[in-house]
Design an enzyme around this catalytic site. Structure first.
Site, PDB file in Angstrom:
ATOM      1  N   LYS A  95     -26.961 -37.398 -28.725  1.00  0.00           N
ATOM      2  CA  LYS A  95     -25.509 -37.325 -28.510  1.00  0.00           C
ATOM      3  C   LYS A  95     -24.729 -37.551 -29.808  1.00  0.00           C
ATOM      4  CE  LYS A  95     -24.478 -42.076 -26.985  1.00  0.00           C
ATOM      5  NZ  LYS A  95     -23.877 -42.888 -25.915  1.00  0.00           N
ATOM      6  N   ASP A  96     -25.396 -38.075 -30.860  1.00  0.00           N
ATOM      7  CA  ASP A  96     -24.747 -38.240 -32.160  1.00  0.00           C
ATOM      8  C   ASP A  96     -24.834 -36.981 -33.010  1.00  0.00           C
ATOM      9  OD1 ASP A  96     -24.122 -40.891 -31.632  1.00  0.00           O
ATOM     10  OD2 ASP A  96     -25.918 -41.678 -32.600  1.00  0.00           O
ATOM     11  N   ARG A 143     -14.252 -40.345 -25.174  1.00  0.00           N
ATOM     12  CA  ARG A 143     -14.516 -39.894 -23.800  1.00  0.00           C
ATOM     13  C   ARG A 143     -14.291 -41.033 -22.816  1.00  0.00           C
ATOM     14  NH1 ARG A 143     -18.788 -41.092 -20.582  1.00  0.00           N
ATOM     15  NH2 ARG A 143     -19.923 -41.948 -22.363  1.00  0.00           N
ATOM     16  N   ARG A 144     -14.920 -42.182 -23.075  1.00  0.00           N
ATOM     17  CA  ARG A 144     -14.768 -43.313 -22.150  1.00  0.00           C
ATOM     18  C   ARG A 144     -13.316 -43.779 -22.099  1.00  0.00           C
ATOM     19  NH1 ARG A 144     -20.096 -46.060 -24.602  1.00  0.00           N
ATOM     20  NH2 ARG A 144     -21.689 -45.211 -23.183  1.00  0.00           N
ATOM     21  N   ARG A 161     -16.426 -51.238 -31.936  1.00  0.00           N
ATOM     22  CA  ARG A 161     -17.551 -50.538 -32.550  1.00  0.00           C
ATOM     23  C   ARG A 161     -18.746 -51.450 -32.785  1.00  0.00           C
ATOM     24  NH1 ARG A 161     -17.349 -47.561 -37.553  1.00  0.00           N
ATOM     25  NH2 ARG A 161     -19.376 -46.985 -36.709  1.00  0.00           N
ATOM     26  N   ARG A 167     -21.649 -55.419 -30.199  1.00  0.00           N
ATOM     27  CA  ARG A 167     -20.651 -55.300 -29.129  1.00  0.00           C
ATOM     28  C   ARG A 167     -20.732 -56.478 -28.158  1.00  0.00           C
ATOM     29  NH1 ARG A 167     -20.216 -48.813 -27.774  1.00  0.00           N
ATOM     30  NH2 ARG A 167     -21.060 -48.096 -29.735  1.00  0.00           N
ATOM     31  N   CYS A 254     -15.550 -35.705 -32.551  1.00  0.00           N
ATOM     32  CA  CYS A 254     -15.194 -37.081 -32.205  1.00  0.00           C
ATOM     33  C   CYS A 254     -13.734 -37.206 -31.770  1.00  0.00           C
ATOM     34  CB  CYS A 254     -15.465 -38.011 -33.395  1.00  0.00           C
ATOM     35  SG  CYS A 254     -17.222 -38.376 -33.620  1.00  0.00           S
TER      36      CYS A 254
END
Length: 319
Positions: A95-96, A143-144, A161, A167, A254
């Site tokens: 996904k990166d 997205r979130r 981040r 986190r 992004c």
């Protein structure tokens, strides 16, 4: 032509970022290759490469990714090392990965997919619905952020981040009331102590390629190609072909909140896609099924339909 296998004296060099999750993914790749070719662990060398996205100062300051660069933040330095010949293969969270690889590199190997769902992380709550009015939510994902504000416009979403451990520390320090991670990362790291509740894809459609490990190589490296073929997971690749075609046609970056998930049942592939305004004020989604072989075309057609419904300016940031 006989395959020349790596040895402890001349190991296959595996490039990776240095986070605990990235290293775990590199170790899984090493283990699968070792089993496939009956090789000892020291026939492989794990090479840790620091990327732009790993800059400690930017993480600590919670600098948004869109201010620093694009998806290549987590891959550029690794890919440059591979083109120089410093490493033989590179292990990434798919996904990166940008949808296009630099000239000379190929991303065509994927390991079996893990849990695709997002995880709601809170020591005392178990869902978005439990959050108090105006609660502070931490996430670095556009997205979130957009999905959360679409469901709960009252929430105060702040930049958050860092890797899993970073986190969790920020959450413990009271920077936010909750945060979100990928279930795949929690499971791969065996972090049973994390106060995580899986979120159904129906409630929060995940990022495209979430839960997948992609392995990149040089296009002219026939040895790497042959070795990686032995650990390649065809169904994961079929699902990603549809998802990444959707992303490519949407010109995902992004700065564009995009979600997508392909699933296979029998000979049918189901693709769900969602685009959102960055402020969460509007969401457009589609759900389509077709033959597995048509996955990429389904993805492109869905993107065209979503963009047509969205219209110009849909992804623009309001100043």
């Amino acid at each position: 032509m006989t395959l020349t296998l790596p040895t402890p004296a001349s190991p296959l060099k595996i490039g990776t970022r240095g986070s605990p999750l990235a290293l775990t993914q590199a170790y899984e790749t090493r283990e699968r290759l070792g089993k496939a070719f009956d090789l000892p662990e020291d026939a492989f060398e794990i090479v840790v490469i620091k990327t732009t996205g790993d800059n400690r100062a930017m993480i600590d300051a919670d600098r948004p990714l869109k201010e620093i660069g694009n998806k290549g933040l987590f891959t550029k330095e690794i890919e440059e090392a591979m083109l120089r010949g410093d490493i033989d293969i590179a292990v990434h969270s798919t996904k990166d990965m940008p949808v296009e690889q630099p000239k000379g590199l190929v991303l065509d190997t994927f390991l079996p997919r893990e849990d695709v769902r997002d995880a709601f992380i809170s020591p005392s709550l178990s869902s978005i619905r439990d959050l108090a009015q105006g609660a502070v939510v931490g996430t670095s994902s556009l997205r979130r952020r957009a999905q959360l504000l679409n469901r709960r416009p009252d929430l105060n979403v702040v930049e958050f981040r860092g890797n899993v451990q970073t986190r969790l520390k920020k959450l413990a320090d009271g920077v936010a009331d909750c945060t979100f991670l990928a279930m795949a990362g929690i499971r791969r790291l065996n972090m049973e102590e994390v106060p995580a509740t899986a979120i159904a894809a129906e409630d929060m459609l995940p990022a495209i390629a979430q839960g997948t490990i992609g392995i990149e190589r040089r296009g002219d490296d026939s040895r790497a190609a042959e070795m990686l073929e032995a650990i390649h997971h065809a169904e994961t690749a079929q699902r990603l072909a549809a998802e990444r075609a959707l992303l490519a046609a949407l010109d995902g970056s992004c700065e564009t909140p995009i979600a997508g998930l392909a699933e296979i049942k029998g000979d049918q592939l189901r693709l769900r896609g969602e685009v959102l305004r960055p402020d969460g004020s509007e969401s457009i989604s589609e759900d389509t099924s077709g033959s597995i072989a048509d996955g990429p075309e389904i993805g492109r057609a869905m993107a065209e339909s979503l963009l047509k419904q969205a219209g110009p300016g849909f992804f623009d940031w309001k100043k």
